[in-house]
Design a protein around this motif. Structure first.
Motif, PDB file in Angstrom:
ATOM      1  N   VAL A  85     -15.432   0.997  -1.624  1.00 14.39           N
ATOM      2  CA  VAL A  85     -14.190   1.288  -0.909  1.00 14.39           C
ATOM      3  C   VAL A  85     -14.346   0.892   0.551  1.00 14.39           C
ATOM      4  O   VAL A  85     -15.378   1.172   1.168  1.00 14.39           O
ATOM      5  CB  VAL A  85     -13.817   2.779  -1.031  1.00 14.39           C
ATOM      6  N   PHE A  86     -13.305   0.245   1.109  1.00  9.81           N
ATOM      7  CA  PHE A  86     -13.349  -0.163   2.509  1.00  9.81           C
ATOM      8  C   PHE A  86     -11.928  -0.157   3.067  1.00  9.81           C
ATOM      9  O   PHE A  86     -10.958  -0.286   2.324  1.00  9.81           O
ATOM     10  CB  PHE A  86     -13.988  -1.543   2.666  1.00  9.81           C
ATOM     11  N   PRO A  87     -11.768   0.007   4.394  1.00  5.83           N
ATOM     12  CA  PRO A  87     -10.423   0.015   5.004  1.00  5.83           C
ATOM     13  C   PRO A  87      -9.886  -1.404   5.140  1.00  5.83           C
ATOM     14  O   PRO A  87     -10.546  -2.302   5.652  1.00  5.83           O
ATOM     15  CB  PRO A  87     -10.662   0.659   6.373  1.00  5.83           C
ATOM     16  N   SER A  88      -8.655  -1.610   4.689  1.00  9.89           N
ATOM     17  CA  SER A  88      -8.088  -2.954   4.678  1.00  9.89           C
ATOM     18  C   SER A  88      -7.748  -3.465   6.066  1.00  9.89           C
ATOM     19  O   SER A  88      -7.626  -4.685   6.255  1.00  9.89           O
ATOM     20  CB  SER A  88      -6.818  -2.963   3.813  1.00  9.89           C
ATOM     21  N   ASN A  89      -7.553  -2.568   7.044  1.00 12.91           N
ATOM     22  CA  ASN A  89      -7.177  -3.052   8.366  1.00 12.91           C
ATOM     23  C   ASN A  89      -8.383  -3.475   9.203  1.00 12.91           C
ATOM     24  O   ASN A  89      -8.247  -3.747  10.382  1.00 12.91           O
ATOM     25  CB  ASN A  89      -6.376  -1.988   9.114  1.00 12.91           C
ATOM     26  N   PHE A  90      -9.561  -3.515   8.588  1.00 10.54           N
ATOM     27  CA  PHE A  90     -10.743  -4.031   9.268  1.00 10.54           C
ATOM     28  C   PHE A  90     -11.087  -5.443   8.789  1.00 10.54           C
ATOM     29  O   PHE A  90     -12.105  -5.986   9.178  1.00 10.54           O
ATOM     30  CB  PHE A  90     -11.945  -3.118   9.015  1.00 10.54           C
ATOM     31  N   VAL A  91     -10.234  -6.030   7.930  1.00  4.94           N
ATOM     32  CA  VAL A  91     -10.524  -7.342   7.374  1.00  4.94           C
ATOM     33  C   VAL A  91      -9.296  -8.235   7.501  1.00  4.94           C
ATOM     34  O   VAL A  91      -8.189  -7.763   7.755  1.00  4.94           O
ATOM     35  CB  VAL A  91     -10.950  -7.226   5.884  1.00  4.94           C
ATOM     36  N   ALA A  92      -9.498  -9.517   7.288  1.00  4.15           N
ATOM     37  CA  ALA A  92      -8.418 -10.500   7.291  1.00  4.15           C
ATOM     38  C   ALA A  92      -8.708 -11.503   6.193  1.00  4.15           C
ATOM     39  O   ALA A  92      -9.869 -11.687   5.779  1.00  4.15           O
ATOM     40  CB  ALA A  92      -8.299 -11.197   8.644  1.00  4.15           C
ATOM     41  N   LEU A  93      -7.678 -12.166   5.720  1.00  4.69           N
ATOM     42  CA  LEU A  93      -7.844 -13.135   4.643  1.00  4.69           C
ATOM     43  C   LEU A  93      -8.738 -14.277   5.108  1.00  4.69           C
ATOM     44  O   LEU A  93      -8.574 -14.813   6.198  1.00  4.69           O
ATOM     45  CB  LEU A  93      -6.473 -13.678   4.227  1.00  4.69           C
ATOM     46  N   LEU A  94      -9.662 -14.627   4.262  1.00  5.90           N
ATOM     47  CA  LEU A  94     -10.605 -15.690   4.583  1.00  5.90           C
ATOM     48  C   LEU A  94      -9.883 -17.035   4.561  1.00  5.90           C
ATOM     49  O   LEU A  94      -9.255 -17.398   3.574  1.00  5.90           O
ATOM     50  CB  LEU A  94     -11.753 -15.693   3.575  1.00  5.90           C
ATOM     51  N   MET A  95      -9.912 -17.730   5.678  1.00 15.52           N
ATOM     52  CA  MET A  95      -9.199 -19.011   5.802  1.00 15.52           C
ATOM     53  C   MET A  95     -10.131 -20.153   5.403  1.00 15.52           C
ATOM     54  O   MET A  95     -11.321 -20.093   5.638  1.00 15.52           O
ATOM     55  CB  MET A  95      -8.706 -19.206   7.237  1.00 15.52           C
TER      56      MET A  95
END
Length: 532
Positions: A522-532
């Motif tokens: 489990v991890f918070p989604s607002n600490f990541v971004a879509l890998l470009m």
């Protein structure tokens, strides 16, 4: 966007005027806005009241049809709840299927309650208000229409009397002008006509003056009636708008209530299903219907011709125990081992959630394919935006998450915030990646089951990489786990996403074999971004 119907010949839209007149100031009064030359405001206000009645009639028809649909659906659910399902099942499977039928019957009852509520709480008041509009039309509109006709008739009398009086006056002027040019007999004839015209003009003058006075009186009565009618129409319109607001609002509350009721029923069914475990069901079937593991040996040949034969018919036949290793082709070897190693309800729940997300929309970053920029804060730096206010867990033995991923500066997230009372089913907000919220199975009941279940150690298992990742993401901030099911990651780490629930706490695997922690996903989604 729905297509509007073309305005009919009696529609109010044909009286629309561009711009806002200067005499209309909020909130505006009907009694000062519908006058004009030729009583031009009469047709507009009459059309408005006709259209208002039409709207009420259409709304009443809508409620009637909606109630019929709810009744039809409720009857269908009630018939469905009487279906025979799993009468040959045992154990928790039988209980889960019985719960499904019982909750379907409750859903039918909820929809029937909504249908009756629409009839009594929406359709009946709408019909009563329509009758009030019809009564206003019969009494007020008929009276003011009568005054308008009297006024217009008096205007016609005035116009005709004025024309006669004006024509006589013009003839007298013409006779005076002709008398200078005529002599003799013609002059005598002209004088006779002049005298007769003088007698007629006096009568026409009296008629004209009387009709003007009558028109003034009729106009005063009309203005009084029209002003009172305008005030009554404005009162009725204000009441109608408030009635429609409350009526439709009550409808949305009723439909929302039945949605919550259905959601509660689904949650109860999910709770019943959470008690269902394959191993327990198989074990219950074996304990109830198993015939044992004794495998009788085939009977040996008995040589009855042997004189030394000692044969005892009462001796039981020989047998040997069944001790075969199971060879299942349903699961791969490692996956089957992982299933057997699951001793915690929480892990089985997460596994089920991960499998369900295979049929949900994949996480795609925004329309332009870029991640939403972090929100700026004072003092430099930035913080991730909160993707949702929905509470992920209501509590558990393994700790609780805050209501949303923590707002934190880079590399320094604060400890989780204690849980606050929240509505049971809040509306989710957009996630960090600006994706439509996928269909989500509420996990509050699952977490409750995890909290009440006895803690069991999870045996070591061989980690198998997950290949059904929705999309890879890259950490834009570092994060330190605060509960047992979370995992640490650093800025720049790549994470394979396996589930994207709308509460903002996503599931995934860290793509780093040296730091990966099986079972921590489990991890918070607002600490990541879509890998470009």
């Amino acid at each position: 966007m729905s297509v509007r119907r073309r305005a009919s010949s009696v529609s109010l839209s044909r009286y629309a005027r561009p711009g806002t007149p200067d005499y209309v100031t909020p909130p505006g009064d009907f009694c000062n806005a519908f006058w004009g030359l030729g009583d031009s405001g009469v047709d507009v206000l009459f059309a408005r009241m006709r259209c208002a009645m039409t709207t009420t009639e259409e709304l009443m028809s809508f409620w009637k049809e909606r109630a019929i649909l709810e009744e039809r659906y409720a009857r269908g659910l009630a018939d469905l709840a009487r279906f025979t399902i799993g009468k040959h099942e045992i154990g928790e499977m039988r209980g889960a299927l019985d719960t499904l039928k019982n909750e379907t019957a409750k859903q039918a009852e909820a929809h029937l309650i909504v249908a009756n509520g629409i009839k009594t709480g929406l359709e009946t008041p709408t019909l009563e208000f329509l009758r009030k509009q019809q009564q206003h039309r019969r009494e007020k509109l008929t009276a003011v229409d009568k005054e308008l006709k009297m006024k217009r008739n008096q205007e016609g009398y005035v116009v005709r009397a004025r024309e006669k009086y004006e024509a006589d006056c013009n003839r007298i002027k013409d006779f005076a002008a002709q008398s200078v040019l005529l002599q003799g007999v013609e002059l005598d004839r002209l004088r006779i006509k002049h005298q007769r015209t003088l007698e007629t003009v006096q009568a026409n003058r009296r008629d004209y003056a009387n009709f003007v006075r009558g028109l003034q009186e009729a106009t005063q009565r009309w203005e009084d009636h029209w002003r009172a009618f305008c005030d009554g129409c404005q009162d009725l319109e204000e009441e109608r708008i408030e009635f429609l607001f409350n009526n439709v609002w009550a409808y949305t509350d009723a439909v929302s209530t039945v949605c919550v009721s259905v959601d509660n029923s689904c949650e109860i069914v999910r709770l019943a299903l959470e008690q269902l475990e394959t191993e327990k069901e198989i074990g219950a079937f074996l304990r109830t219907y198993g015939t044992g593991n004794v495998m009788p040996d085939p009977p040996p040949f008995i040589d009855f011709e042997n004189p030394d034969l000692q044969y005892d018919p009462s001796q039981p036949p020989s047998s040997h125990p069944a001790n075969y290793p199971r060879q299942s082709h349903r699961f791969p070897t490692e996956d089957a081992a992982n299933r057997n190693s699951v001793g915690s309800p929480t892990l089985s729940i997460n596994a089920r959630r991960a499998s369900m997300t295979l049929f949900q929309p994949s996480a795609v970053n925004g329309r332009n394919g870029t991640a939403r920029p972090p929100q700026a804060v004072q003092g430099g730096g930035s913080i991730p935006q909160s993707p949702s206010s929905q509470q992920r867990y209501s509590g558990g033995s393994n700790g609780s998450h805050p209501s949303h991923p923590p707002h934190a500066p880079p590399q320094q997230p604060p400890p989780p915030v204690p849980l606050q009372p929240q509505p049971q089913y809040p509306h989710p907000q957009p996630s960090n990646l600006s994706t439509p919220a996928p269909a989500h199975v509420p996990t509050s009941a699952l977490a409750t089951a995890a909290a009440t279940a006895p803690a069991a150690p999870c045996p070591a298992r061989t980690y198998t990489p997950i290949f059904f990742s929705l999309s890879p993401v890259q950490a834009i901030f570092g994060y330190t786990a605060t509960t047992e099911e979370e995992f640490d990651f650093q800025k720049g780490d790549i994470i394979a996403v396996t589930a994207t629930p709308p509460d903002g706490w996503w599931s995934g695997e860290l793509l780093d074999d040296t730091r990966r922690q099986p079972g921590h996903n489990v991890f918070p989604s607002n600490f990541v971004a879509l890998l470009m």
